[in-house]
Design an enzyme around this catalytic site. Structure first.
Site, mmCIF file in Angstrom:
data_model
loop_
_atom_site.group_PDB
_atom_site.id
_atom_site.type_symbol
_atom_site.label_atom_id
_atom_site.label_comp_id
_atom_site.label_asym_id
_atom_site.label_seq_id
_atom_site.Cartn_x
_atom_site.Cartn_y
_atom_site.Cartn_z
ATOM 1 N N SER A 1 18.791 31.660 28.454
ATOM 2 C CA SER A 1 18.373 32.665 29.325
ATOM 3 C C SER A 1 16.962 33.351 28.690
ATOM 4 C CB SER A 1 19.517 33.543 29.183
ATOM 5 O OG SER A 1 19.133 34.836 29.980
ATOM 6 N N TYR B 1 24.835 38.699 24.049
ATOM 7 C CA TYR B 1 24.699 37.693 24.847
ATOM 8 C C TYR B 1 23.342 37.028 24.692
ATOM 9 C CZ TYR B 1 23.453 35.349 29.467
ATOM 10 O OH TYR B 1 23.078 34.494 30.287
HETATM 11 N N1 LIG Z 1 23.109 33.739 36.783
HETATM 12 C C1 LIG Z 1 22.175 33.919 36.100
HETATM 13 O O1 LIG Z 1 21.244 34.611 36.478
HETATM 14 C C2 LIG Z 1 21.871 33.351 34.793
HETATM 15 C C3 LIG Z 1 20.607 33.525 34.132
HETATM 16 C C4 LIG Z 1 20.475 32.903 32.975
HETATM 17 C C5 LIG Z 1 21.190 32.203 32.276
HETATM 18 N N2 LIG Z 1 22.541 32.087 32.706
HETATM 19 C C6 LIG Z 1 23.595 31.084 32.375
HETATM 20 O O2 LIG Z 1 23.809 30.329 33.112
HETATM 21 C C7 LIG Z 1 25.072 29.614 32.576
HETATM 22 C C8 LIG Z 1 26.206 29.229 33.806
HETATM 23 O O3 LIG Z 1 26.430 30.671 34.555
HETATM 24 P P1 LIG Z 1 26.426 31.164 36.003
HETATM 25 O O4 LIG Z 1 25.286 31.985 36.406
HETATM 26 O O5 LIG Z 1 26.411 29.635 36.806
HETATM 27 O O6 LIG Z 1 27.768 31.822 36.047
HETATM 28 P P2 LIG Z 1 29.311 31.577 36.676
HETATM 29 O O7 LIG Z 1 29.081 31.093 38.083
HETATM 30 O O8 LIG Z 1 30.160 32.504 36.124
HETATM 31 O O9 LIG Z 1 29.617 30.148 35.917
HETATM 32 C C9 LIG Z 1 30.119 30.123 34.548
HETATM 33 C C10 LIG Z 1 30.928 28.872 34.189
HETATM 34 O O10 LIG Z 1 31.407 28.882 32.898
HETATM 35 C C11 LIG Z 1 32.878 28.938 33.009
HETATM 36 N N3 LIG Z 1 33.451 29.463 31.695
HETATM 37 C C12 LIG Z 1 33.316 30.928 31.551
HETATM 38 N N4 LIG Z 1 33.925 30.958 30.319
HETATM 39 C C13 LIG Z 1 34.568 29.897 30.002
HETATM 40 C C14 LIG Z 1 35.641 29.662 29.094
HETATM 41 N N5 LIG Z 1 35.971 30.356 28.177
HETATM 42 N N6 LIG Z 1 35.766 28.277 29.007
HETATM 43 C C15 LIG Z 1 35.750 27.364 29.871
HETATM 44 N N7 LIG Z 1 34.633 27.687 30.971
HETATM 45 C C16 LIG Z 1 34.315 28.968 30.909
HETATM 46 C C17 LIG Z 1 33.156 29.455 34.411
HETATM 47 O O11 LIG Z 1 34.696 29.148 34.723
HETATM 48 P P3 LIG Z 1 35.302 30.364 35.555
HETATM 49 O O12 LIG Z 1 34.540 30.501 36.816
HETATM 50 O O13 LIG Z 1 36.548 29.696 35.802
HETATM 51 O O14 LIG Z 1 35.292 31.827 34.860
HETATM 52 C C18 LIG Z 1 32.122 28.955 35.330
HETATM 53 O O15 LIG Z 1 32.385 27.592 35.501
HETATM 54 C C19 LIG Z 1 25.766 30.606 31.804
HETATM 55 O O16 LIG Z 1 25.627 30.176 30.451
HETATM 56 C C20 LIG Z 1 24.869 31.879 31.670
HETATM 57 O O17 LIG Z 1 24.753 32.643 30.497
HETATM 58 C C21 LIG Z 1 22.787 32.637 34.295
#
Ligand SMILES: NC(=O)c1ccc[n+]([C@@H]2O[C@H](COP(=O)([O-])OP(=O)(O)OC[C@H]3O[C@@H](n4cnc5c(N)ncnc54)[C@H](OP(=O)(O)O)[C@@H]3O)[C@@H](O)[C@H]2O)c1
Length: 318
Positions: free
Chosen positions: A182, A195
């Site tokens: 990120s 984070y």
């Molecule tokens: N969205 C943004 O703007 C953004 C920007 C930069 C980086 N990121 C990074 O992108 C990655 C994906 O995030 P996202 O935006 O797609 O968010 P998201 O929709 O909340 O997806 C997160 C995923 O991780 C899973 N997860 C969370 N805790 C877990 C655990 N303890 N064990 C197993 N699985 C777990 C979630 O499962 P559940 O849905 O069941 O909780 C979901 O499948 C993350 O690493 C985040 O830091 C996101």
């Protein structure tokens, strides 16, 4: 004398920004989409956090390219619903689902479950994507919660990368390992201190690993997404900086597309204008040490800080 100093500073500026912008331009505009199944002669990929948001988009992209996919995510209602949807969307692709908690400190339980699910296949594309943000004052939040966040964001990527890289090296297979990092890691992030630190870890780790694995032809790619519209924000708690980021967010599919374009082409992929502007402003124009001092002085006036800081009654001095 003055003109020599100006010239030196001019060239320092040019060297700091121009090669970076060339790489960004190359990654964004000169890398056409690649079929990763063909590129790595692969049959199987594994995506963590593949049940929603960016992970789900990666699963769809890879399945669309004909790859079979192992999906590891929390065994909850989101995963249950995703399983039902994805098998209908891609009836000709094989999926294996591992419901697991990636926040486990040693990784032993989920690694065993993943080993069992993959013992008869070669996973050549590993997407370490699961992660989330915990907001609030670091000392105000329960340590257990902070550690669970750390292990999900960092430890799970270390454990799975070790396992699958070792297997690929042992069998002499080509492959790809990705990390969803990120741009939060570019700056200090008070009120979500853990984070951004986990994401800096991923970026540095991936960059080092990329060099180690280059000769045996295992590509490593670390992505710094610009804001992406996903459950990330709904799970993040109320923080106006995050609400503003969500307003300018892109769909998760842009990250899946970026992976397919940048795999094996660059190691660090700064996706989207917000990440690029942040990198230039926060790491090249503004010095990191100076930025840290400004943040230290200014945070007390920040609305998020005032709203989230836990007020503790001061103990009377004896
Ligand atoms: N969205 C943004 O703007 C953004 C920007 C930069 C980086 N990121 C990074 O992108 C990655 C994906 O995030 P996202 O935006 O797609 O968010 P998201 O929709 O909340 O997806 C997160 C995923 O991780 C899973 N997860 C969370 N805790 C877990 C655990 N303890 N064990 C197993 N699985 C777990 C979630 O499962 P559940 O849905 O069941 O909780 C979901 O499948 C993350 O690493 C985040 O830091 C996101």
């Amino acid at each position: 004398m003055l003109s020599t100093i100006s010239t030196i500073f001019f060239w320092i500026g040019v060297l700091a920004v121009v090669p970076y912008l060339i790489l960004v331009f190359y990654g964004a505009y000169c890398c056409p989409e690649q079929n990763l199944k063909k590129k790595y002669n692969a049959q199987w990929a594994l995506v963590t956090g593949g049940s929603s948001g960016i992970g789900a988009a990666i699963v769809r992209k890879l399945a669309g390219q004909g790859l079979n996919v192992v999906i590891a995510a929390l065994d909850d209602a989101t995963f249950k619903q995703f399983k039902e949807t994805i098998v209908k969307e891609f009836p000709n692709v094989q999926f294996r689902f591992v419901g697991c908690d990636l926040s486990e400190p040693t990784g032993e339980t989920y690694l065993n479950a993943i080993k069992e699910a993959t013992h008869d296949i070669d996973v050549q594309i590993l997407c370490n994507n699961a992660g989330y943000i915990t907001t609030g004052g670091y000392a105000d939040l329960p340590m257990k919660r902070e550690l669970a966040n750390f292990h999900t964001n960092v430890t799970s990527g270390l454990v799975l990368t070790h396992h699958f890289a070792d297997l690929m090296l042992e069998k002499g297979l080509k492959g790809l390992i990705t990390f969803t990092s990120s741009s939060a890691g570019f700056i200090p992030n008070p009120m979500s201190a853990l984070y951004s630190s986990t994401k800096v870890f991923l970026t540095t780790f991936a960059a080092s690993l990329a060099a180690e694995l280059a000769e045996p032809k295992i590509d490593v790619l670390v992505i710094h997404p610009s804001p992406i519209n996903s459950n990330f924000y709904s799970n993040a708690g109320k923080m106006s900086a995050l609400t503003s980021a969500q307003k300018i967010s892109s769909p998760p599919s842009v990250i899946a597309d970026t992976i397919c374009r940048n795999a094996g082409k660059v190691v660090v992929s700064d996706q989207g204008p917000i990440t690029v502007i942040m990198k230039i402003m926060m790491t090249k124009v503004m010095d990191w040490n100076v930025f840290t001092e400004i943040m230290k002085l200014g945070l007390r006036f920040n609305g998020d800080y005032k709203a989230m800081k836990v007020q503790r009654p001061l103990k009377k001095e004896n």
